[in-house]
Design an enzyme around this catalytic site. Structure first.
Site, PDB file in Angstrom:
ATOM      1  N   SER A  85      52.425  42.815  51.627  1.00 24.42           N
ATOM      2  CA  SER A  85      53.240  42.503  52.792  1.00 24.42           C
ATOM      3  C   SER A  85      54.639  42.118  52.339  1.00 24.42           C
ATOM      4  O   SER A  85      54.925  42.060  51.147  1.00 24.42           O
ATOM      5  CB  SER A  85      52.603  41.361  53.583  1.00 24.42           C
ATOM      6  OG  SER A  85      52.747  40.159  52.851  1.00 24.42           O
ATOM      7  N   LYS A  86      55.474  41.866  53.327  1.00 18.06           N
ATOM      8  CA  LYS A  86      56.881  41.527  53.094  1.00 18.06           C
ATOM      9  C   LYS A  86      57.072  40.460  52.012  1.00 18.06           C
ATOM     10  O   LYS A  86      58.017  40.522  51.236  1.00 18.06           O
ATOM     11  CB  LYS A  86      57.512  41.005  54.390  1.00 18.06           C
ATOM     12  CG  LYS A  86      57.884  42.113  55.332  1.00 18.06           C
ATOM     13  CD  LYS A  86      59.402  42.316  55.324  1.00 18.06           C
ATOM     14  CE  LYS A  86      59.821  43.550  56.116  1.00 18.06           C
ATOM     15  NZ  LYS A  86      59.931  44.738  55.281  1.00 18.06           N
ATOM     16  N   ARG A  87      56.166  39.476  52.007  1.00 17.40           N
ATOM     17  CA  ARG A  87      56.415  38.379  51.075  1.00 17.40           C
ATOM     18  C   ARG A  87      56.254  38.813  49.608  1.00 17.40           C
ATOM     19  O   ARG A  87      56.620  38.101  48.702  1.00 17.40           O
ATOM     20  CB  ARG A  87      55.517  37.177  51.401  1.00 17.40           C
ATOM     21  CG  ARG A  87      54.075  37.353  51.051  1.00 17.40           C
ATOM     22  CD  ARG A  87      53.181  36.301  51.669  1.00 17.40           C
ATOM     23  NE  ARG A  87      51.818  36.757  51.607  1.00 17.40           N
ATOM     24  CZ  ARG A  87      51.036  36.644  50.548  1.00 17.40           C
ATOM     25  NH1 ARG A  87      51.485  36.041  49.460  1.00 17.40           N
ATOM     26  NH2 ARG A  87      49.816  37.119  50.562  1.00 17.40           N
TER      27      ARG A  87
END
Ligand code: GLU
Length: 480
Positions: free
Chosen positions: A240-242
């Site tokens: 994911s984005k993180r």
């Protein structure tokens, strides 16, 4: 084959891999690759994402043969199919209001039952239906689901997966406002578009028994299903984005080549022996559903960079040069005018000078700037390199070099001839090349890292080299 993104987020690497697998399979078997936007979820749709998704696919070279279709423009078709099922008694109108359904759901949860629809409207007589219609109730359409037995999904990747039909209820296929539910729209589309193989993320496996039920109700043959496992980050949680960049266009921004990303994505959950590098043609030839791995794939940024480096080292220098030039301007390293002045050939040459060492187009652009910038005043001197190498006691040596280089005829300004001359001059002075190499490199490029000194001088050319040396000598004088 089809790729059916919902425009609720950018195209991320997992989605791009799904698109790629579908595309490869279509190209391999001479099928069609259809693009379809599943945009019936009005609340979650973001129409502004359509264009970036198209751009991502174009950049990856995943060209589609049909579409893009939009489910939001096909509502009449879903209605038509729902009506057919109603007529054939394979579906029925449901007049329950959202409040009634919510109350039933709460009761089921309180009694620790799975909240499945209780079939109230399945048992209505025609008279009861009419009465409800007269009250002004607008019905949704529910499918007639089996109440016992199992539904079997024969998945190419996952094998045989059984679902207990008691978990299935008479689910809604058309809402009372005429919009289809997700599973219904997918099946009507896959059926009418002639989709024979569905490759999609395995989060959709749980929808497949419902979709099979719809196929059966329609009397249609379901496609072959291949559910592809998730893409995980190194820490084994869902990517994911993180974890950093996940969108395809972010990788483009970071100077990744499309062929590198395609090669990387192909190997993410699919393999052919231990081969790592595949041309597009090879991928088409070798791709098969059977070789998709059933366990999740781990996204490995280092490996992507390694592949990118491979394509930078082996790509056509002119094409890479054009891309590096674009980055140099886009990132603000050079003005458009400066970049234009450099010329295609020099961009290609600067790629050749640096490509053994640089892994992305951005790194190449950064390295190229001090080499190609036409105005010597625009060479940025690295403070540390200047403090180390451009000290006052080096001034006489650099001054001597300047004098020697002034005498080199333009025609002899090649790396081997410059090397011979400089070595001869150094020998006559009783000095060594290692005393001169770094100060000279810093003087003409601003940094102490880069390709060989003589190649650097050849690339810069006589006039530029002399101007830069003169400017550097002024800097030396200003040193404390
Ligand atoms: N629209 C779904 C998604 O974006 C794909 C559904 C499918 O491939 O069947 O996840």
């Amino acid at each position: 084959m089809r790729f059916a993104p919902s425009p609720t987020g950018e195209l991320h690497v997992g989605g791009a891999r799904t698109a790629l697998f579908n595309w490869l399979f279509a190209r391999k078997h001479g099928g069609a690759f259809i693009l379809r936007f599943e945009d019936t979820d009005v609340e979650r749709n973001r129409p502004e994402l359509i264009e970036p998704i198209l751009e991502s696919l174009r950049w990856l070279g995943l060209d589609w043969d049909e579409g893009p279709y939009f489910q939001s423009q096909r509502l009449a078709l879903y209605r038509e199919y729902a009506e057919r099922l109603l007529e054939e008694g394979r579906a029925y109108p449901c007049y329950c209001t959202p409040e009634e359904l919510e109350a039933k759901r709460k009761r089921a949860l309180a009694e620790k039952r799975t909240p499945l629809y209780d079939g109230t409207c399945r048992r209505l007589t025609p008279e009861e239906r009419e009465a409800l219609e007269r009250q002004g109730r607008r019905p949704a359409v529910r499918i007639v689901a089996p109440k016992e037995g199992v539904t079997v999904v024969e998945d190419v990747v996952r094998g045989r997966v059984e679902f207990d039909n008691r978990e299935l209820d008479d689910f809604i296929i058309l809402r009372s406002d005429g919009r289809p539910t997700y599973n219904f729209a997918v099946v009507v589309d896959d059926h009418t578009m002639g989709i024979t193989h569905v490759i999609r993320a395995d989060e959709h496996l749980k929808n497949t028994p419902k979709q099979l039920l719809i196929y059966r109700a329609l009397g249609a043959t379901p496609p072959v299903f291949a559910h592809v496992p998730m893409v995980l980050a190194k820490d084994r949680t869902k990517l994911s984005k993180r974890h950093g960049a996940t969108a395809v266009l972010e990788y483009r921004e970071r100077g990744i080549l499309p062929e590198a990303l395609v090669n990387y994505l192909a190997r993410l959950g699919w393999s052919h022996g231990d081969q790592e590098i595949f041309s597009r043609e090879e991928l088409i030839e070798k791709f098969s559903l059977e070789a998709i791995h059933p366990s999740p794939a781990i996204f490995d940024e280092e490996k992507l960079l390694w592949l990118n480096h491979h394509y930078i080292k082996t790509g056509d220098p002119r094409r890479l040069g054009r891309l590096v030039r674009e980055f140099a301007v886009k990132k603000g390293f050079l003005s458009e005018e400066e970049a234009q002045g450099v010329g295609e050939e020099r961009w290609a040459r600067v790629v050749e000078l640096f490509r053994e060492r640089k892994r992305t187009l951005v790194e190449l652009a950064e390295a190229a700037v001090p080499f190609v910038v036409p105005d010597p005043e625009r060479v940025e001197y690295d403070e540390k390199a200047v403090a180390t190498w451009l000290t006052p006691e080096r001034a006489p040596l650099l001054q001597g070099l300047l004098g020697t280089l002034k005498d080199v005829p333009e025609a002899e300004w090649t790396a081997p001839q410059l090397e011979a001359r400089i070595r001869a001059w150094l020998e006559a002075q009783g000095r060594q090349l290692k005393e001169l190499a770094q100060p000279c490199r810093v003087a003409v490029t601003g940094t102490d890292r880069g390709p060989g000194l003589f190649e650097t001088l050849e690339f810069l050319g006589k006039a530029q080299t002399l101007k830069r040396l003169e400017r550097a000598l002024q800097l030396v004088e200003k040193q404390p």
